[in-house]
Structure formats: structure tokens, C-alpha cells
Design a protein around this motif. Structure first.
Motif, PDB file in Angstrom:
ATOM      1  N   VAL A  15       0.860  -1.187   0.000  1.00  0.00           N
ATOM      2  CA  VAL A  15       0.000   0.000   0.000  1.00  0.00           C
ATOM      3  C   VAL A  15       0.893   1.232   0.000  1.00  0.00           C
ATOM      4  CG1 VAL A  15      -1.850   1.259   1.156  1.00  0.00           C
ATOM      5  CG2 VAL A  15      -1.772  -1.236   1.294  1.00  0.00           C
ATOM      6  N   ARG A  16       0.691   2.104  -0.972  1.00  0.00           N
ATOM      7  CA  ARG A  16       1.473   3.336  -1.047  1.00  0.00           C
ATOM      8  C   ARG A  16       0.904   4.398  -0.116  1.00  0.00           C
ATOM      9  NH1 ARG A  16       1.590   1.897  -6.748  1.00  0.00           N
ATOM     10  NH2 ARG A  16       3.723   1.361  -7.353  1.00  0.00           N
ATOM     11  N   ALA A  17       1.765   5.313   0.264  1.00  0.00           N
ATOM     12  CA  ALA A  17       1.370   6.332   1.251  1.00  0.00           C
ATOM     13  C   ALA A  17       0.313   7.279   0.709  1.00  0.00           C
ATOM     14  CB  ALA A  17       2.594   7.119   1.705  1.00  0.00           C
ATOM     15  N   GLU A  18       0.280   7.513  -0.604  1.00  0.00           N
ATOM     16  CA  GLU A  18      -0.689   8.460  -1.163  1.00  0.00           C
ATOM     17  C   GLU A  18      -2.072   7.860  -1.325  1.00  0.00           C
ATOM     18  OE1 GLU A  18       1.388   6.540  -4.708  1.00  0.00           O
ATOM     19  OE2 GLU A  18       1.936   7.325  -2.734  1.00  0.00           O
ATOM     20  N   ASP A  19      -2.202   6.548  -1.170  1.00  0.00           N
ATOM     21  CA  ASP A  19      -3.502   5.905  -1.312  1.00  0.00           C
ATOM     22  C   ASP A  19      -4.316   6.113  -0.037  1.00  0.00           C
ATOM     23  OD1 ASP A  19      -5.574   3.722  -1.315  1.00  0.00           O
ATOM     24  OD2 ASP A  19      -4.591   3.262  -3.217  1.00  0.00           O
ATOM     25  N   PRO A  20      -5.612   6.476  -0.142  1.00  0.00           N
ATOM     26  CA  PRO A  20      -6.431   6.662   1.067  1.00  0.00           C
ATOM     27  C   PRO A  20      -6.480   5.427   1.953  1.00  0.00           C
ATOM     28  CG  PRO A  20      -7.563   7.550  -0.864  1.00  0.00           C
ATOM     29  CD  PRO A  20      -6.343   6.822  -1.380  1.00  0.00           C
ATOM     30  N   LEU A  21      -6.275   4.244   1.373  1.00  0.00           N
ATOM     31  CA  LEU A  21      -6.293   3.020   2.155  1.00  0.00           C
ATOM     32  C   LEU A  21      -5.169   3.001   3.181  1.00  0.00           C
ATOM     33  CD1 LEU A  21      -7.651   0.250   2.529  1.00  0.00           C
ATOM     34  CD2 LEU A  21      -6.091  -0.651   0.797  1.00  0.00           C
ATOM     35  N   TYR A  22      -4.078   3.687   2.897  1.00  0.00           N
ATOM     36  CA  TYR A  22      -2.936   3.724   3.814  1.00  0.00           C
ATOM     37  C   TYR A  22      -3.365   4.268   5.179  1.00  0.00           C
ATOM     38  CZ  TYR A  22       1.551   5.336   5.755  1.00  0.00           C
ATOM     39  OH  TYR A  22       2.615   5.576   6.572  1.00  0.00           O
ATOM     40  N   ASN A  23      -4.012   5.418   5.185  1.00  0.00           N
ATOM     41  CA  ASN A  23      -4.459   6.015   6.447  1.00  0.00           C
ATOM     42  C   ASN A  23      -5.522   5.158   7.126  1.00  0.00           C
ATOM     43  OD1 ASN A  23      -2.799   8.327   6.279  1.00  0.00           O
ATOM     44  ND2 ASN A  23      -4.243   9.321   4.904  1.00  0.00           N
ATOM     45  N   MET A  83       8.997   1.491  -5.831  1.00  0.00           N
ATOM     46  CA  MET A  83       8.711   0.094  -5.533  1.00  0.00           C
ATOM     47  C   MET A  83       8.840  -0.206  -4.045  1.00  0.00           C
ATOM     48  SD  MET A  83       7.816  -0.891  -8.435  1.00  0.00           S
ATOM     49  CE  MET A  83       7.610  -2.626  -8.035  1.00  0.00           C
ATOM     50  N   ASN A  84       9.438   0.697  -3.260  1.00  0.00           N
ATOM     51  CA  ASN A  84       9.595   0.487  -1.828  1.00  0.00           C
ATOM     52  C   ASN A  84       8.426   1.145  -1.094  1.00  0.00           C
ATOM     53  OD1 ASN A  84      12.114  -0.826  -2.142  1.00  0.00           O
ATOM     54  ND2 ASN A  84      13.084   1.183  -2.420  1.00  0.00           N
ATOM     55  N   THR A  85       7.318   0.456  -1.036  1.00  0.00           N
ATOM     56  CA  THR A  85       6.121   1.012  -0.421  1.00  0.00           C
ATOM     57  C   THR A  85       6.285   1.039   1.093  1.00  0.00           C
ATOM     58  OG1 THR A  85       5.148  -1.197  -0.475  1.00  0.00           O
ATOM     59  CG2 THR A  85       4.578   0.296  -2.264  1.00  0.00           C
ATOM     60  N   LYS A 100      -7.714  -9.737   1.847  1.00  0.00           N
ATOM     61  CA  LYS A 100      -8.842  -9.001   1.289  1.00  0.00           C
ATOM     62  C   LYS A 100      -9.948  -8.825   2.335  1.00  0.00           C
ATOM     63  CE  LYS A 100     -11.926  -8.745  -2.700  1.00  0.00           C
ATOM     64  NZ  LYS A 100     -13.072  -8.335  -1.860  1.00  0.00           N
ATOM     65  N   LYS A 101     -10.201  -9.874   3.129  1.00  0.00           N
ATOM     66  CA  LYS A 101     -11.200  -9.761   4.191  1.00  0.00           C
ATOM     67  C   LYS A 101     -10.772  -8.718   5.217  1.00  0.00           C
ATOM     68  CE  LYS A 101     -12.912 -14.506   3.806  1.00  0.00           C
ATOM     69  NZ  LYS A 101     -13.035 -15.824   4.484  1.00  0.00           N
ATOM     70  N   PHE A 102      -9.471  -8.696   5.509  1.00  0.00           N
ATOM     71  CA  PHE A 102      -8.963  -7.697   6.456  1.00  0.00           C
ATOM     72  C   PHE A 102      -9.149  -6.285   5.898  1.00  0.00           C
ATOM     73  CE2 PHE A 102      -5.287  -5.009   7.592  1.00  0.00           C
ATOM     74  CZ  PHE A 102      -5.582  -4.815   8.932  1.00  0.00           C
ATOM     75  N   LEU A 103      -8.834  -6.090   4.616  1.00  0.00           N
ATOM     76  CA  LEU A 103      -8.989  -4.764   4.015  1.00  0.00           C
ATOM     77  C   LEU A 103     -10.454  -4.343   3.961  1.00  0.00           C
ATOM     78  CD1 LEU A 103      -6.385  -4.942   1.106  1.00  0.00           C
ATOM     79  CD2 LEU A 103      -6.124  -3.893   3.351  1.00  0.00           C
ATOM     80  N   ASP A 104     -11.364  -5.292   3.728  1.00  0.00           N
ATOM     81  CA  ASP A 104     -12.798  -4.978   3.768  1.00  0.00           C
ATOM     82  C   ASP A 104     -13.204  -4.519   5.164  1.00  0.00           C
ATOM     83  OD1 ASP A 104     -13.096  -5.607   1.108  1.00  0.00           O
ATOM     84  OD2 ASP A 104     -13.728  -7.671   1.485  1.00  0.00           O
ATOM     85  N   GLU A 105     -12.659  -5.182   6.183  1.00  0.00           N
ATOM     86  CA  GLU A 105     -12.942  -4.787   7.565  1.00  0.00           C
ATOM     87  C   GLU A 105     -12.380  -3.393   7.852  1.00  0.00           C
ATOM     88  OE1 GLU A 105     -14.038  -4.930  11.626  1.00  0.00           O
ATOM     89  OE2 GLU A 105     -14.657  -6.185   9.929  1.00  0.00           O
ATOM     90  N   VAL A 106     -11.190  -3.119   7.333  1.00  0.00           N
ATOM     91  CA  VAL A 106     -10.563  -1.810   7.536  1.00  0.00           C
ATOM     92  C   VAL A 106     -11.417  -0.706   6.915  1.00  0.00           C
ATOM     93  CG1 VAL A 106      -8.614  -0.385   6.803  1.00  0.00           C
ATOM     94  CG2 VAL A 106      -8.201  -2.629   7.792  1.00  0.00           C
ATOM     95  N   ARG A 107     -11.890  -0.919   5.689  1.00  0.00           N
ATOM     96  CA  ARG A 107     -12.696   0.099   5.021  1.00  0.00           C
ATOM     97  C   ARG A 107     -14.039   0.291   5.714  1.00  0.00           C
ATOM     98  NH1 ARG A 107     -12.608  -0.697  -1.358  1.00  0.00           N
ATOM     99  NH2 ARG A 107     -13.579   1.351  -1.165  1.00  0.00           N
ATOM    100  N   ALA A 108     -14.636  -0.809   6.179  1.00  0.00           N
ATOM    101  CA  ALA A 108     -15.904  -0.691   6.906  1.00  0.00           C
ATOM    102  C   ALA A 108     -15.718   0.098   8.196  1.00  0.00           C
ATOM    103  CB  ALA A 108     -16.464  -2.083   7.195  1.00  0.00           C
ATOM    104  N   TYR A 109     -14.613  -0.148   8.890  1.00  0.00           N
ATOM    105  CA  TYR A 109     -14.338   0.580  10.120  1.00  0.00           C
ATOM    106  C   TYR A 109     -14.108   2.063   9.836  1.00  0.00           C
ATOM    107  CZ  TYR A 109     -12.001   2.003  14.419  1.00  0.00           C
ATOM    108  OH  TYR A 109     -11.650   2.655  15.577  1.00  0.00           O
TER     109      TYR A 109
END
Length: 494
Positions: free
Chosen positions: A61-69, A163-165, A180-189
Motif C-alpha cells: 500500500v502506497r502512502a498516497e492511497d487513502p487506504l494507507y491512512n 517500488m519500496n512502499t 482481502k477480508k482484512f482490508l474490507d474490515e478496515v474500510r468498513a471501520y
């Protein structure tokens, strides 16, 4: 040379007598232990690299992606909450209940005694967060490895070259399903935490070649009722956006071969609520705001096009004061989609009009977003920029009528007649009294002469004294009219 050997021999003999052991044997043992540790670490790196290629599922996950935060927030609130770490990042954070500290001030609000806020309880707290390293945690019976590398703006490179995320998730699995299940949980939270707030993104320049979106603020959603605008215009706008965002609408656009985009132009004098309405719309529909400025001196045309294409599918893109950038109306006819001259650029920006049009509805422009452009002078905009398909609805903001001035008064003093401690009878009586004062207040102001921001600035001098606002409004109007006659408005005159 012999003198040095003698000193060393004496020193060794002194250590031998002190610890009653041969120091050379201890040195040799230490070297053996260091060698074993180094060998084990090298073997561990080899085994880890082998496992990473064979049985470890990895997500970067790159730092500029909203998923990072979102991931960092989930880890801080769940995996790191009850654990201690030696390497942490100290962060001063405003407490969610920060205002309660100030409300406990010993002085009443209307006291003439000045308060030293250094003596008031601090309204922030120190938060310690893991800064970098690897952490092993368990999520739904699956052990995962969270690796976080600290990054600085100086080391940032364009996404295609980096390449060094800074963030990596791994688990022992032959598929990505557990992560993927973990990331779904992260986004739901994340959605649960931010359901009553919106995030504002602006562009940040890290160097001459690197400009990226950056989250600059997270603020509570603004109630649409606090935006003073003609009720029919407001309802029509909300209905149009609601229909556009409906899941069935996207398929309808696709069936008819129409690009799934919607654009709005908010025009009117300064201080009439154009940006406030854009913020309220984001809060009503649960969207984040991405703010772009054509006046940014670091913004090149390639930066602008790339940033526009990187906004998420559902969001509000706010392009403020497009007239101030010098994108003037050309002499081309209303049906022409170009400006005079081969490559016409704005007077105050490096972004050309053709570059702006390509970013709005070019092949690289994402669908599903809402574009809101604000301007003080719509007559100065090129016809190509405001043609149907780029601007679907033009909302004109006028200087307020007496009805809107009355609504502004009631909005600012609504807490006085909506006090939960009042009985229903008291609320009704207080509301009737406040409506009477609002009508009186609005009657003292000329229609379509002052902006909402100017009137609100006056009312803020009487935050909890509506009677004082009614008594002094005529004098304020006279001061403002006198100030305009002498090329200067009386702002907050005491």
C-alpha cells in the motif's frame, strides 16, 4: 612497540584478576555469538525471501492511497491499543472533547475579566504511535505481518517508479482472500468512524516534479439547513445530485452511451455561500472533497491532468474561482469547443483551457465524481468550459432577500429556542419570540445589498444577544453605506 605490548599485557592481567577468568576466552565466545546471530539473521532473510515467493500472500500500500491512512487507523485502534513499543512517534492531537476544558473556565461568558488561556486546562493530549518496524497480529484466526517503513517527502518518487512502499501486509496463504477480508474490515471501520465527518484533500508539492493529493482536514458534516439559499434552488439541486448518485443511474448512463459525470457551476458575488454549499453537499451525501486551484504556482498542466484522474469514483471535486485564473471567454461561437489561438493558456496559471477541458471530460477523467466550479464572474468564462455536458446545472447565488436574511438570523440563534431543557410550551414561546425578532431584523436591512458573509459578521458580534443585534442593525447599515460611499466597508467597526 614493546611498550604497547607491555601495556596490553598489564591490562589483560588486570582483567583476569578482576573477573577471575581469561578475557581472551570471553572475547572469543562473544565473537562466536555474534557470528551465530549474523548467520541466523542471514538464514532468516533467505528463508523469509523463499517463503515470500512460495507461500506468503503480500499486499503493498502506497502512502498516497487513502487506504494507507485507513489501515494505520485500524492498527492504532485495534492491534496497537494495548501493546507497548520501544520505537514510537509522539504526536500532539486535539481531544474530541477539547472544548469541554474551555467550558470549565471559571469566568462566565459575559464577564469583562480577561482570561489567560495558558491557565486553562490543556485541550490536547500526547499520543504515542508505532513509527516503523514489523508487527505480528491476529485477525479472524489468521496471523498477519504488518510492516511499516517511515518515509519522508524527500524520498518520495512518482508511483510508477516507487517500488519500496511504506506499508506491507503479509500472511501465510496461497490466496489473497485473508488479506482481502482484512482490508474490507478496515474500510468498513473507516466508514463507521467517518460517517459524521468529511475529509478535505488538497494538493501538496513535494518537489518540482512531485505533486500529490494530501488529506489536510477532517471536519464534521455541515447541516444543509445552515446554508442560506433560495429553498427551491436548494431542493432542486439536492434532488438532481441524489438522482445522479443513485446506483441505477450509472447503468442508465451506460445503456445510453453517456459519460457518467455531473458538473455544477456556482456563481455569484463573494460571501454568498458558494463554497459553504459545496461542503454541505459533501456532508449530506457522505462524500469527501478534493480541492483544486488553478492559481497554484507549482501546478503544471500535466500535474493537473494526473491529479484530476486520480480522484476516487464518488467524491466532490471543487474547482474554486475559475474566473480568477484568467480563463476568459474567447471570441469563439457558443457551439465551438476550443479557444482562439492554438494553445491558449490562462493569464495567471500554467494550465491551458484545452488542458482543463481535457481533464474534466477527457479519456483519462474518472466517472462518478461530482465537479463543482465556483466563480464570481460567470460572464468571463469561456463558452467551451460551461457548455452542457461540462456544466449541467448553473446555480446563481444572489445577494440575500429579506426571507434569506430572516433565515440567517434564525439559524444563528437556533440554539436559544431549541434548548433541550425547555418544555414544549417554552420552546414554542421562545421560537415565536425569535421569529418576531428575525422579521424585525430583516426589515431593517435593504434587500440584495449586503452579502450573507457581511451580515453574519455583524451577527457574530452578538452571538447570544439577539436583542442587541436588532437594536444595532440600523446603525450598522448606515456605517456600511457610508463606508461604500468612501470606497471602504466598515468591517467589524467598534
Amino acid at each position: 612497540m614493546s611498550t604497547n605490548r607491555g601495556v596490553i599485557h598489564t591490562f589483560v592481567e588486570l582483567i583476569r584478576k578482576t573477573i577471575n577468568r581469561d578475557p581472551l576466552a570471553l572475547v572469543n565466545s562473544g565473537l562466536i555469538v555474534v557470528g551465530l546471530i549474523t548467520s541466523l539473521r542471514s538464514a532468516g532473510h533467505v528463508l523469509y525471501s523463499y517463503a515470500e515467493n512460495i507461500c506468503l500472500s503480500t499486499v503493498h500500500v502506497r502512502a498516497e492511497d487513502p487506504l494507507y491512512n485507513d489501515i494505520v487507523r485500524w492498527m492504532n485502534d485495534h492491534a496497537f491499543r494495548d501493546r507497548n513499543f520501544l520505537s514510537v512517534l509522539a504526536q500532539t492531537t486535539n481531544n474530541a472533547d477539547s472544548e469541554k476544558a474551555l467550558m470549565r473556565s471559571p469566568q462566565p461568558l459575559d464577564s469583562d475579566k480577561l482570561i489567560s488561556y495558558r491557565q486553562v486546562e490543556d485541550n490536547s493530549f500526547l499520543e504515542l504511535r508505532p513509527f516503523h518496524g514489523s508487527r505480528l497480529f491476529r485477525f479472524k484466526r489468521t496471523w498477519m505481518l504488518f510492516s511499516h517503513a517511515a518515509s519522508s517527502p524527500d524520498s518520495i518518487r512518482p508511483p510508477q517508479l516507487d517500488m519500496n512502499t511504506p506499508l506491507k501486509l503479509q500472511c501465510i496463504s496461497l490466496s489473497l482472500s485473508p488479506i482481502k477480508k482484512f482490508l474490507d474490515e478496515v474500510r468498513a471501520y473507516s466508514r463507521k468512524v467517518s460517517v459524521s465527518s468529511i475529509t478535505v484533500y488538497r494538493t501538496t508539492s513535494y518537489s518540482q516534479d512531485i505533486v500529490r493529493w494530501n488529506s489536510v482536514a477532517s471536519r464534521p458534516s455541515r447541516d444543509i439547513s445552515t446554508v442560506i439559499l433560495d429553498k427551491h434552488k436548494k431542493q432542486a439541486l439536492l434532488r438532481d445530485i441524489n438522482e445522479y448518485l443513485h446506483p441505477h443511474t450509472r447503468q442508465w448512463y451506460a445503456n445510453h452511451g453517456i459519460p457518467y459525470r455531473r458538473g455544477y457551476l456556482f456563481s455569484g458575488p463573494p460571501g454568498t455561500g458558494k463554497t459553504s454549499l459545496a461542503s454541505a453537499i459533501a456532508g449530506v451525501f457522505g462524500l469527501d472533497i478534493y480541492v483544486l486551484s488553478l492559481l497554484d504556482p507549482t501546478m503544471t498542466e500535466s500535474h493537473f491532468t494526473r491529479l484530476f484522474s486520480e480522484v476516487p469514483t464518488r467524491c466532490v471535486v471543487l474547482l474554486e474561482d475559475v474566473d480568477a485564473a484568467g480563463l476568459n471567454r474567447s471570441d469563439s461561437g457558443p457551439c465551438q469547443d476550443y479557444v482562439s489561438g492554438p494553445v491558449s493558456k490562462a493569464q495567471n496559471t500554467s494550465v491551458s483551457l484545452s488542458g482543463l477541458l481535457n481533464a474534466i471530460d477527457g479519456v483519462s477523467s474518472h466517472e462518478g465524481r461530482i465537479l463543482i466550479m465556483t466563480t464570481n464572474a460567470p460572464q468571463q468564462l469561456d463558452r467551451a468550459l460551461i457548455r452542457p455536458g461540462r456544466v449541467d446545472i448553473h446555480v446563481r447565488f444572489d445577494l440575500p432577500s429579506r426571507e434569506e436574511l430572516r433565515d440567517l438570523f434564525l439559524s444563528l440563534y437556533s440554539d436559544m429556542y431549541q434548548n433541550p431543557e425547555f418544555s414544549s410550551g417554552e420552546k414554542n414561546r421562545e421560537m415565536a419570540r425569535m421569529i418576531e425578532m428575525a422579521v424585525r431584523f430583516a426589515g431593517c436591512l435593504p434587500e440584495r445589498q449586503f452579502s450573507l458573509a457581511e451580515v453574519q459578521g455583524f451577527l457574530l458580534q452578538y452571538k447570544r444577544r439577539p436583542e442587541g443585534a436588532c437594536d444595532n442593525i440600523r446603525g450598522w447599515v448606515q456605517e456600511m453605506e457610508y463606508g461604500e460611499m468612501h470606497e471602504g466597508a466598515a468591517v467589524g467597526t467598534i
